[in-house]
Design a protein around this motif. Structure first.
Motif, PDB file in Angstrom:
ATOM      1  N   LEU A  95     -42.508  11.843 -19.809  1.00  0.00           N
ATOM      2  CA  LEU A  95     -43.233  10.684 -20.319  1.00  0.00           C
ATOM      3  C   LEU A  95     -44.231  11.142 -21.383  1.00  0.00           C
ATOM      4  O   LEU A  95     -45.120  11.959 -21.117  1.00  0.00           O
ATOM      5  CB  LEU A  95     -43.961   9.974 -19.178  1.00  0.00           C
ATOM      6  CG  LEU A  95     -44.721   8.697 -19.542  1.00  0.00           C
ATOM      7  CD1 LEU A  95     -43.783   7.642 -20.121  1.00  0.00           C
ATOM      8  CD2 LEU A  95     -45.453   8.147 -18.311  1.00  0.00           C
ATOM      9  N   HIS A  96     -44.115  10.607 -22.602  1.00  0.00           N
ATOM     10  CA  HIS A  96     -44.900  11.074 -23.740  1.00  0.00           C
ATOM     11  C   HIS A  96     -46.294  10.437 -23.781  1.00  0.00           C
ATOM     12  O   HIS A  96     -46.711   9.888 -24.793  1.00  0.00           O
ATOM     13  CB  HIS A  96     -44.178  10.765 -25.049  1.00  0.00           C
ATOM     14  CG  HIS A  96     -42.804  11.336 -25.145  1.00  0.00           C
ATOM     15  ND1 HIS A  96     -42.358  12.389 -24.365  1.00  0.00           N
ATOM     16  CD2 HIS A  96     -41.756  11.004 -25.944  1.00  0.00           C
ATOM     17  CE1 HIS A  96     -41.110  12.668 -24.686  1.00  0.00           C
ATOM     18  NE2 HIS A  96     -40.716  11.844 -25.624  1.00  0.00           N
ATOM     19  N   VAL A  97     -47.004  10.536 -22.698  1.00  0.00           N
ATOM     20  CA  VAL A  97     -48.338   9.938 -22.588  1.00  0.00           C
ATOM     21  C   VAL A  97     -49.336  11.038 -22.243  1.00  0.00           C
ATOM     22  O   VAL A  97     -49.094  11.853 -21.334  1.00  0.00           O
ATOM     23  CB  VAL A  97     -48.368   8.838 -21.508  1.00  0.00           C
ATOM     24  CG1 VAL A  97     -49.775   8.284 -21.331  1.00  0.00           C
ATOM     25  CG2 VAL A  97     -47.397   7.717 -21.872  1.00  0.00           C
ATOM     26  N   TYR A  98     -50.433  11.075 -22.949  1.00  0.00           N
ATOM     27  CA  TYR A  98     -51.439  12.137 -22.836  1.00  0.00           C
ATOM     28  C   TYR A  98     -51.768  12.501 -21.388  1.00  0.00           C
ATOM     29  O   TYR A  98     -51.692  13.669 -20.991  1.00  0.00           O
ATOM     30  CB  TYR A  98     -52.700  11.694 -23.590  1.00  0.00           C
ATOM     31  CG  TYR A  98     -53.977  12.394 -23.219  1.00  0.00           C
ATOM     32  CD1 TYR A  98     -54.134  13.764 -23.401  1.00  0.00           C
ATOM     33  CD2 TYR A  98     -55.059  11.671 -22.702  1.00  0.00           C
ATOM     34  CE1 TYR A  98     -55.325  14.406 -23.064  1.00  0.00           C
ATOM     35  CE2 TYR A  98     -56.246  12.294 -22.364  1.00  0.00           C
ATOM     36  CZ  TYR A  98     -56.375  13.667 -22.540  1.00  0.00           C
ATOM     37  OH  TYR A  98     -57.543  14.287 -22.204  1.00  0.00           O
ATOM     38  N   GLU A  99     -52.118  11.501 -20.575  1.00  0.00           N
ATOM     39  CA  GLU A  99     -52.544  11.777 -19.205  1.00  0.00           C
ATOM     40  C   GLU A  99     -51.425  12.424 -18.385  1.00  0.00           C
ATOM     41  O   GLU A  99     -51.668  13.346 -17.605  1.00  0.00           O
ATOM     42  CB  GLU A  99     -53.018  10.486 -18.525  1.00  0.00           C
ATOM     43  CG  GLU A  99     -54.265   9.871 -19.118  1.00  0.00           C
ATOM     44  CD  GLU A  99     -53.997   9.042 -20.379  1.00  0.00           C
ATOM     45  OE1 GLU A  99     -54.969   8.573 -20.986  1.00  0.00           O
ATOM     46  OE2 GLU A  99     -52.802   8.873 -20.747  1.00  0.00           O
ATOM     47  N   PRO A 133     -49.198   3.634 -28.716  1.00  0.00           N
ATOM     48  CA  PRO A 133     -49.259   3.557 -27.251  1.00  0.00           C
ATOM     49  C   PRO A 133     -47.909   3.207 -26.640  1.00  0.00           C
ATOM     50  O   PRO A 133     -47.055   2.578 -27.271  1.00  0.00           O
ATOM     51  CB  PRO A 133     -50.268   2.434 -27.005  1.00  0.00           C
ATOM     52  CG  PRO A 133     -51.078   2.365 -28.261  1.00  0.00           C
ATOM     53  CD  PRO A 133     -50.148   2.718 -29.371  1.00  0.00           C
ATOM     54  N   GLU A 134     -47.731   3.598 -25.400  1.00  0.00           N
ATOM     55  CA  GLU A 134     -46.480   3.324 -24.693  1.00  0.00           C
ATOM     56  C   GLU A 134     -46.195   1.823 -24.635  1.00  0.00           C
ATOM     57  O   GLU A 134     -45.045   1.401 -24.700  1.00  0.00           O
ATOM     58  CB  GLU A 134     -46.543   3.892 -23.277  1.00  0.00           C
ATOM     59  CG  GLU A 134     -45.265   3.701 -22.485  1.00  0.00           C
ATOM     60  CD  GLU A 134     -45.416   4.122 -21.041  1.00  0.00           C
ATOM     61  OE1 GLU A 134     -44.378   4.197 -20.348  1.00  0.00           O
ATOM     62  OE2 GLU A 134     -46.550   4.358 -20.587  1.00  0.00           O
ATOM     63  N   SER A 135     -47.265   1.026 -24.537  1.00  0.00           N
ATOM     64  CA  SER A 135     -47.114  -0.428 -24.446  1.00  0.00           C
ATOM     65  C   SER A 135     -46.490  -1.033 -25.700  1.00  0.00           C
ATOM     66  O   SER A 135     -45.944  -2.132 -25.664  1.00  0.00           O
ATOM     67  CB  SER A 135     -48.472  -1.086 -24.188  1.00  0.00           C
ATOM     68  OG  SER A 135     -49.383  -0.780 -25.247  1.00  0.00           O
ATOM     69  N   GLU A 136     -46.566  -0.297 -26.826  1.00  0.00           N
ATOM     70  CA  GLU A 136     -46.008  -0.787 -28.086  1.00  0.00           C
ATOM     71  C   GLU A 136     -44.621  -0.214 -28.371  1.00  0.00           C
ATOM     72  O   GLU A 136     -44.010  -0.558 -29.376  1.00  0.00           O
ATOM     73  CB  GLU A 136     -46.951  -0.442 -29.245  1.00  0.00           C
ATOM     74  CG  GLU A 136     -48.315  -1.124 -29.143  1.00  0.00           C
ATOM     75  CD  GLU A 136     -49.237  -0.749 -30.283  1.00  0.00           C
ATOM     76  OE1 GLU A 136     -48.735  -0.210 -31.299  1.00  0.00           O
ATOM     77  OE2 GLU A 136     -50.457  -0.956 -30.162  1.00  0.00           O
ATOM     78  N   TYR A 137     -44.163   0.643 -27.481  1.00  0.00           N
ATOM     79  CA  TYR A 137     -42.834   1.234 -27.668  1.00  0.00           C
ATOM     80  C   TYR A 137     -41.793   0.374 -26.965  1.00  0.00           C
ATOM     81  O   TYR A 137     -41.880   0.133 -25.758  1.00  0.00           O
ATOM     82  CB  TYR A 137     -42.812   2.652 -27.104  1.00  0.00           C
ATOM     83  CG  TYR A 137     -41.468   3.337 -27.188  1.00  0.00           C
ATOM     84  CD1 TYR A 137     -40.791   3.442 -28.399  1.00  0.00           C
ATOM     85  CD2 TYR A 137     -40.870   3.880 -26.049  1.00  0.00           C
ATOM     86  CE1 TYR A 137     -39.554   4.070 -28.477  1.00  0.00           C
ATOM     87  CE2 TYR A 137     -39.637   4.516 -26.120  1.00  0.00           C
ATOM     88  CZ  TYR A 137     -38.987   4.601 -27.335  1.00  0.00           C
ATOM     89  OH  TYR A 137     -37.765   5.215 -27.405  1.00  0.00           O
TER      90      TYR A 137
END
Length: 224
Positions: A95-99, A133-137
């Motif tokens: 998952l390509h998210v920082y956290e 952001p993931e929400s925009e993907y």
């Protein structure tokens, strides 16, 4: 076992893609155990890796059989927690998210051999849109996410690592245990803003070319 460069998938000018870099490190360091976090489509990388033992982690794999741990990376690392399970090389492309990437790196370091390497994809997004952001993907088109922020934070806070990003394939990061002069120009919270990356990309990421890679890692280990 095949040697690096003997597969038709490999480019003649090496290293070129993520799997080229991983196989280069495997051959130079005589690595045996490989872990891929975020296999997704096995033909993209996993199937091209030449290693004696390979483990794949992905909760929603597209391939059949290659992923022997069809669970999240958090569940996988919790499953092996407390066990003396070590990998020579770990590729992080989940998952390509920082956290989440930050957790994946921390967990990977806990299960990495002393001479091991961590390789990361998506460390140098070419534009702000690529790291939206993931929400925009929507699931379509290119998306590097905020993987680079987890990498940049380590460049600012961990002097017990060596780190560099190859300027190819959306930025392929290489992390090994060692020592580095941490990025002290600004607080890391400022360093993980995209506008800061745009102005300081080369130095912040320790961005190197493919030609420089084989000079800096002649035997698979970082050389100053």
């Amino acid at each position: 076992m095949k040697k690096y460069g003997e597969d038709k998938h490999y480019s003649e000018k090496r290293p070129y893609c993520r799997f080229d870099i991983i196989n280069y490190l495997i051959e130079k360091n005589n690595y045996v155990n490989y872990l891929e976090v975020g296999v997704r489509a096995p033909q993209a990388c996993f199937n091209r890796i030449i290693a004696e033992h390979k483990d794949g982690v992905d909760p929603v794999p597209l391939g059949v059989g290659e992923v022997n741990y069809p669970i999240t990376s958090d569940d996988f690392f919790e499953f092996i927690k407390g066990h003396d399970i070590k990998y020579d090389i770990i590729f992080i492309d989940g998952l390509h998210v920082y956290e989440q990437v930050k957790k994946d790196i921390e967990n990977s370091l806990n299960h990495l051999t002393e001479n091991g390497s961590i390789v990361m994809h998506d460390c140098s997004p070419p534009s702000e849109w690529h790291q939206r952001p993931e929400s925009e993907y929507t699931g379509h088109g290119e998306w590097n996410g905020t993987t680079w922020k987890a990498y940049a934070e380590l460049r600012c806070t961990r002097d017990d690592l060596t780190m560099s990003v190859l300027d190819t394939d959306y930025g392929v990061g290489v992390i090994q245990k060692g020592e580095q002069k941490v990025w002290e120009t600004d607080d890391y919270k400022k360093c993980i803003e995209y506008s800061f990356l745009e102005k300081n990309r080369k130095d912040l990421l320790n961005l190197i070319s493919c030609e420089e890679f084989e000079k800096i890692y002649p035997n698979g280990r970082f050389v100053k």
